[in-house]
Design an enzyme around this catalytic site. Structure first.
Site, PDB file in Angstrom:
ATOM      1  N   ASP A 192       0.811  -1.218   0.000  1.00  0.00           N
ATOM      2  CA  ASP A 192       0.000   0.000   0.000  1.00  0.00           C
ATOM      3  C   ASP A 192       0.846   1.272   0.000  1.00  0.00           C
ATOM      4  O   ASP A 192       1.487   1.597   0.993  1.00  0.00           O
ATOM      5  CB  ASP A 192      -0.907  -0.015   1.238  1.00  0.00           C
ATOM      6  CG  ASP A 192      -1.840   1.183   1.283  1.00  0.00           C
ATOM      7  OD1 ASP A 192      -2.063   1.808   0.219  1.00  0.00           O
ATOM      8  OD2 ASP A 192      -2.367   1.481   2.373  1.00  0.00           O
ATOM      9  N   ASP A 230      -1.600   5.901  -6.588  1.00  0.00           N
ATOM     10  CA  ASP A 230      -2.000   5.019  -5.493  1.00  0.00           C
ATOM     11  C   ASP A 230      -2.041   3.560  -5.954  1.00  0.00           C
ATOM     12  O   ASP A 230      -2.637   3.252  -6.977  1.00  0.00           O
ATOM     13  CB  ASP A 230      -3.393   5.468  -5.019  1.00  0.00           C
ATOM     14  CG  ASP A 230      -3.900   4.676  -3.827  1.00  0.00           C
ATOM     15  OD1 ASP A 230      -3.076   4.160  -3.057  1.00  0.00           O
ATOM     16  OD2 ASP A 230      -5.129   4.594  -3.658  1.00  0.00           O
TER      17      ASP A 230
END
Ligand SMILES: *[C@@H]1O[C@H](CO)[C@@H](O)[C@H](O)[C@H]1NC(C)=O
Ligand SMILES: *[C@@H]1O[C@H](CO)[C@@H](O)[C@H](O)[C@H]1NC(C)=O
Ligand SMILES: *[C@@H]1O[C@H](CO)[C@@H](O)[C@H](O)[C@H]1NC(C)=O
Ligand SMILES: *[C@@H]1O[C@H](CO)[C@@H](O)[C@H](O)[C@H]1NC(C)=O
Ligand SMILES: *[C@@H]1O[C@H](CO)[C@@H](O)[C@H](O)[C@H]1NC(C)=O
Ligand SMILES: *[C@@H]1O[C@H](CO)[C@@H](O)[C@H](O)[C@H]1NC(C)=O
Ligand SMILES: *[C@@H]1O[C@H](CO)[C@@H](O)[C@H](O)[C@H]1NC(C)=O
Length: 428
Positions: free
Chosen positions: A102, A307
């Site tokens: 992440d 992202d």
């Protein structure tokens, strides 16, 4: 017995120290919904996967905590559907785990036993009592201060807490232990002793059993790359993502490796320093549709986040509408647009009816060349429909992972740049 264990322990420690790698390493990333994933659910169709991932992306886009003055700066949704998992090992007798890779998190955390409260996890939960390389950090320690929302426990141990959206949170101690990886270059185990991570004893909310926690690839001081970058000689990491339906090979994640030297067509753009330092903010000047430059209404300085945890791409609504209009215009009237056929997608066409896919490019600040995308980055097939995979948002624009497939993307935290180059991710 005890003596032998100690001796073996010392040998192990020595081998750990001697195997610290200075040239970086590469590991496989596994898409959570890939047929190669150990958690593959064969009753999910490709459309189910994409629709679920798109809804999750919307929650994530809406939850990006951009107002740090509120001091509720970690309420992003847990990256879940449509994300990539990475394998690593932890402890003296390495315990294999999978966690979500992440870019929207700094501190790596995993569930730890004995749990006050743990969610169901498919792989066994790490028990630090079986690892003598595991150490707590005192809360006065400078490492502790690198962790956001740290606090002091009853015996002076450093504690952490991360709150996510949907009433989910993890709480536990900040500790160090050896984290190791299976280097896909040569199959050797690469060990990073004394890696700071969160050992979560109280983990509640909407976490999925597929992952033992979150591996933090963010830009903040407690992330893995910030901790170990100096050992590689370069604080950089890169990845090359394959879409989830590719089964011929694995996506790759590399730490501390130069992956773009001598390649042609590299597009480089500066990272913009905004709060929180976790997120990778870029400046996207315009989106080109068959050469027509579509610019946003607002300032482009740090206007988009790249992202790994969102699947679809988002543009601020006023910008999206102009982009959508340009896409409609290029595809033309021979193909009939189907509006809102499958939520949350907005613009679809009967599969096979688009004869004129738009050529879409991204013009980043500071780059002479534009980044040319392929239709795989911008359109998805959902049953009998082909849908535009960019959606509007009222919050902040986000480059999702579908738009990133088949690019080698290098994050250089030293030079503070992100670079893209078209790549065959099967051969990286
Ligand atoms: C697999 O997917 C089906 C269809 O979406 C769902 O009903 C089922 O609960 C899933 N199974 C698991 C183990 O997640
Ligand atoms: C951030 O939150 C503060 C406090 O609620 C508020 O005054 C401010 O307007 C917010 N800023 C933005 C950009 O939303
Ligand atoms: C390490 O990777 C190799 C090849 O990629 C694989 O065969 C091996 O099983 C892996 N080892 C572990 C412990 O996962
Ligand atoms: C565990 O976390 C939840 C959610 O933050 C909290 O309400 C609860 O008090 C915690 N339990 C313990 C024993 O700390
Ligand atoms: C890049 O090219 C130069 C000259 O062709 C060569 O000497 C160098 O080894 C190459 N570097 C990499 C990383 O391939
Ligand atoms: C964006 O700018 C255009 C013209 O530059 C204007 O017509 C439009 O109203 C603006 N949209 C928003 C939402 O501000
Ligand atoms: C696509 O298939 C669904 C059923 O699977 C059907 O209801 C729908 O009309 C079809 N749409 C088009 C555009 O062919």
């Amino acid at each position: 017995m005890r003596k032998i264990a100690l001796f073996v322990g010392i040998l192990f420690q020595l081998s750990i120290l001697s195997s610290a790698e200075s040239n970086g390493f590469s590991i496989d990333l596994i898409h959570i919904d890939s047929p190669l994933s150990p958690f593959y659910n064969s009753s999910m169709t490709q459309s189910d996967v994409l629709i679920n991932a798109a809804f999750d992306s919307i929650s994530r886009a809406e939850s990006f905590p951009l107002n740090t003055s509120l001091n509720r700066d970690e309420t992003i949704t847990i990256p879940n559907k449509g994300t990539y998992l990475m394998a690593f090992f932890i402890g003296t007798f390495p315990r294999g785990l999978l966690a979500v890779a992440d870019t929207g998190s700094d501190l790596t955390w995993i569930q730890c036993s004995p749990c006050t409260k743990c969610y169901k996890q498919r792989l066994p939960i790490f028990d630090p009592r079986n690892s003598y390389t595991f150490h707590l950090i005192p809360c006065g320690n400078s490492f502790c201060k690198k962790v956001r929302r740290n606090s002091c426990g009853f015996v002076g141990e450093c504690r952490y807490e991360v709150d996510y959206a949907s009433k989910s949170s993890t709480q536990g101690v900040v500790a160090t232990d050896t984290i190791s990886f299976n280097n896909s270059y040569d199959g050797r185990t690469i060990k990073y002793p004394n890696t700071i991570f969160g050992c979560g004893y109280n983990n509640t909310g909407v976490f999925k059993p597929t992952s033992a926690g979150i591996f933090g690839l963010g830009g903040g001081p407690s992330s893995f790359i910030s901790q170990h970058g100096a050992e590689f000689g370069k604080r950089k990491f890169s990845y090359c993502l394959l879409p989830f339906y590719y089964v011929q090979g694995s996506s790759k994640l590399k730490f501390g490796v130069d992956t773009q030297k001598n390649r042609t067509g590299v597009v480089t753009t500066p990272l913009v320093s905004l709060n929180p330092s976790t997120y990778y903010y870029l400046s996207l000047d315009s989106v080109s549709i068959n050469g027509k430059m579509v610019r946003p209404n607002e300032s482009t300085f740090g206007n988009i986040i790249i992202d790994s945890g969102a699947t679809v791409t988002f543009l601020k609504t006023s910008w999206y509408e102009k982009v959508e209009a340009a896409v409609l215009e290029v595809i033309g009237h021979q193909s009939v647009a189907v509006r809102y056929p499958i939520r949350p997608f907005r613009l679809c066409y009967k599969d096979g009816s688009i004869t004129n896919f738009p050529s879409i490019g991204l013009q980043f600040y500071g780059s002479f060349k534009e980044l040319k995308l392929s239709t795989l980055n911008t359109f998805v097939t959902l049953g009998n429909l082909t849908c535009f995979a960019i959606l509007p948002t009222e919050k902040i624009s986000i480059i999702g992972n579908l738009l990133q497939v088949f690019f080698n993307i290098e994050y250089d935290l030293e030079e503070r740049t992100v670079s893209f180059v078209k790549a065959n991710c099967l051969k990286e």
